[in-house]
Enzyme design. Structure first.
Site, PDB file in Angstrom:
ATOM      1  N   CYS A  88       0.828  -1.469  -0.042  1.00  0.00           N
ATOM      2  CA  CYS A  88       0.047   0.053   0.098  1.00  0.00           C
ATOM      3  C   CYS A  88       0.960   1.347  -0.036  1.00  0.00           C
ATOM      4  CB  CYS A  88      -0.804   0.021   1.127  1.00  0.00           C
ATOM      5  SG  CYS A  88      -1.992  -1.253   1.300  1.00  0.00           S
TER       6      CYS A  88
HETATM    7  C1  BEZ Z   1       0.704  -4.730   1.769  1.00  0.00           C
HETATM    8  O1  BEZ Z   1      -0.060  -3.605   1.529  1.00  0.00           O
HETATM    9  O2  BEZ Z   1       1.834  -4.787   1.859  1.00  0.00           O
HETATM   10  C2  BEZ Z   1      -0.045  -6.076   2.209  1.00  0.00           C
HETATM   11  C3  BEZ Z   1      -1.250  -5.989   2.818  1.00  0.00           C
HETATM   12  C4  BEZ Z   1      -1.741  -7.207   3.322  1.00  0.00           C
HETATM   13  C5  BEZ Z   1      -1.150  -8.298   2.916  1.00  0.00           C
HETATM   14  C6  BEZ Z   1      -0.280  -8.584   2.133  1.00  0.00           C
HETATM   15  C7  BEZ Z   1       0.495  -7.082   1.815  1.00  0.00           C
END
Ligand code: BEZ
Length: 211
Positions: A45
């Site tokens: 994100c």
């Molecule tokens: C991320 O945004 O990095 C993420 C969020 C949940 C699971 C895996 C990655």
């Protein structure tokens, strides 16, 4: 029931990192992108919001307002934005919705219980100036989206909203486009004075008409 293309994007009031907004009023006459994230302070994100911030001018040039969403609160968003700015070398200028009660996530069906009971998946909605949904994307948490592709789609949506054309596979701004099947070749030759190349009666190309 999930939202479909052509549906009105549900309106909502929400707290965001730039204050409270009414979604439809915030969009005004602009196009909109509403996209969700599983959570603040997650690595994928962070890169997605960084890429979006880096493309802020490209979105503005296309009259697109971007809104991100996660189910964390405003204070968390502010702290995370500082991290995004630091690590991605950007300045996040678009709002991040603090959807703590999941009202927006539920209205847009952004929680897919078989993926996660609590977190939003990576949903993305492109909304036209008429507030109708023009495109939806759903990615799992483990796969970051390609925001250059999102820009490419917006170019196609904006072009095809105004001309009787469609865009072929992998089309990018400036390349030839397809004459829609509803137009006869005789009418196409009038509508598209730059010329019509007929490969098959149903496969006809013309130079991008607004270039
Ligand atoms: C991320 O945004 O990095 C993420 C969020 C949940 C699971 C895996 C990655």
């Amino acid at each position: 029931m999930s939202l479909r293309l052509g549906d009105i994007a549900p309106n909502f009031k929400a707290k965001t990192s730039i204050g409270e907004i009414n979604f439809h009023e915030y969009l005004g006459d602009s196009w909109g992108i509403l996209f969700s994230h599983p959570a603040d302070f997650t690595p994928v994100c962070t890169t997605e919001l960084g890429r979006t911030a880096a493309l802020q001018e490209a979105f503005a040039k296309r009259n697109v307002k971007v809104l991100a969403l996660s189910v964390d609160g405003v204070e968390s968003h502010h702290q995370w934005i500082a991290d995004i700015n630091e690590t991605q070398h950007v300045t996040v200028g678009f709002p991040i919705i603090a959807d703590e009660d999941k009202a927006v996530a539920n209205a847009y069906d952004m929680i897919h219980p078989n993926a996660s009971e609590t977190f939003t998946v990576r949903s993305l909605f492109i909304i036209g100036p008429d507030k109708k949904i023009k495109l939806t994307l759903t990615y799992p948490a483990s796969t970051g989206r390609n925001f250059v592709e999102v820009l490419r789609v917006i170019d196609s949506l904006q072009l095809t909203a105004n001309y009787s054309v469609a865009t072929p596979a992998n089309w990018i701004e400036g390349e030839d486009v397809i004459v829609v099947p509803a137009i006869t070749t005789a009418d196409a030759l009038v509508k598209f004075p730059k010329g019509v190349k007929v490969i098959k009666p149903y496969l006809r190309y013309t130079p991008q008409p607004n270039k």
